[in-house]
Enzyme design. Sequence first.
Site, short mmCIF file in Angstrom:
data_model
loop_
_atom_site.label_atom_id
_atom_site.label_comp_id
_atom_site.label_asym_id
_atom_site.label_seq_id
_atom_site.Cartn_x
_atom_site.Cartn_y
_atom_site.Cartn_z
N CYS A 180 -2.14 -2.38 -33.43
CA CYS A 180 -0.75 -2.40 -32.96
C CYS A 180 0.05 -3.46 -33.73
CB CYS A 180 -0.71 -2.61 -31.45
SG CYS A 180 0.87 -2.18 -30.71
N HIS A 181 0.43 -4.56 -33.10
CA HIS A 181 1.09 -5.65 -33.82
C HIS A 181 0.10 -6.66 -34.37
CE1 HIS A 181 4.56 -4.11 -31.48
NE2 HIS A 181 5.26 -4.49 -32.53
N GLU A 216 8.80 0.91 -32.89
CA GLU A 216 9.59 -0.29 -32.59
C GLU A 216 10.98 0.11 -32.10
OE1 GLU A 216 8.71 -3.46 -31.66
OE2 GLU A 216 7.75 -3.70 -33.61
#
Length: 204
Positions: free
Chosen positions: A113-114, A144
């Site tokens: 993910c991030h 996002e």
Amino acid sequence: MRPTGYYIGEAAEPWRVFTDAGYAVDVASVAGGTPPEDGRNEDDATQRAFLNDPHIAAQLRNTPSLAEVSPDDYDVVFFVGGHGTMWDFPTSPDVARVGRAVYEAGGVVAAVCHGPAALVTITLANGQPLVAGKRVTSFTNSEEAAVGLTHVVPFLLADALTDKGATHIPGPDFTENVVADGRLVTGQNPQSATGVARAALSAR
């Protein structure tokens, strides 16, 4: 403004995969202490098991900082996501140190993910970015935008990875997408956390 941190599901699901495979799992954070959260699902059995596991619970109360971590002790480093990582990972020299050391010792670097924000500043001994010439994925620009944080995060992660020489492989929004390129394994979103852990084991 709102608080952020790490997303518990992206830690809990890999923890389950690794422990079921017989691996010991430790948690650490950039600053040490109790890491801030960026969401949990109280109804999720795996997240409850993770938070209630005695070893994990004790560590989460006071995590070691990455500065205290010896990468020689680990076969896999897994960078968990949550929006907080977008600020913390790229500015931490110890994120880069641990990631580089594990990878260059023949271990696996995984992120979801991030979490691939950690990969933006990992440079290998030859001076090249870890992701240069590699296939990766991460939370996408489209995702996002869908969560309304395009203009809140300090940069768009997919673009930053591409700027470092990676080929970013996006999948449909909020569906599982895991990309393994040798000993570098990445996942697009929370739905990919289990798959990244499984692929990391296969890359060993």
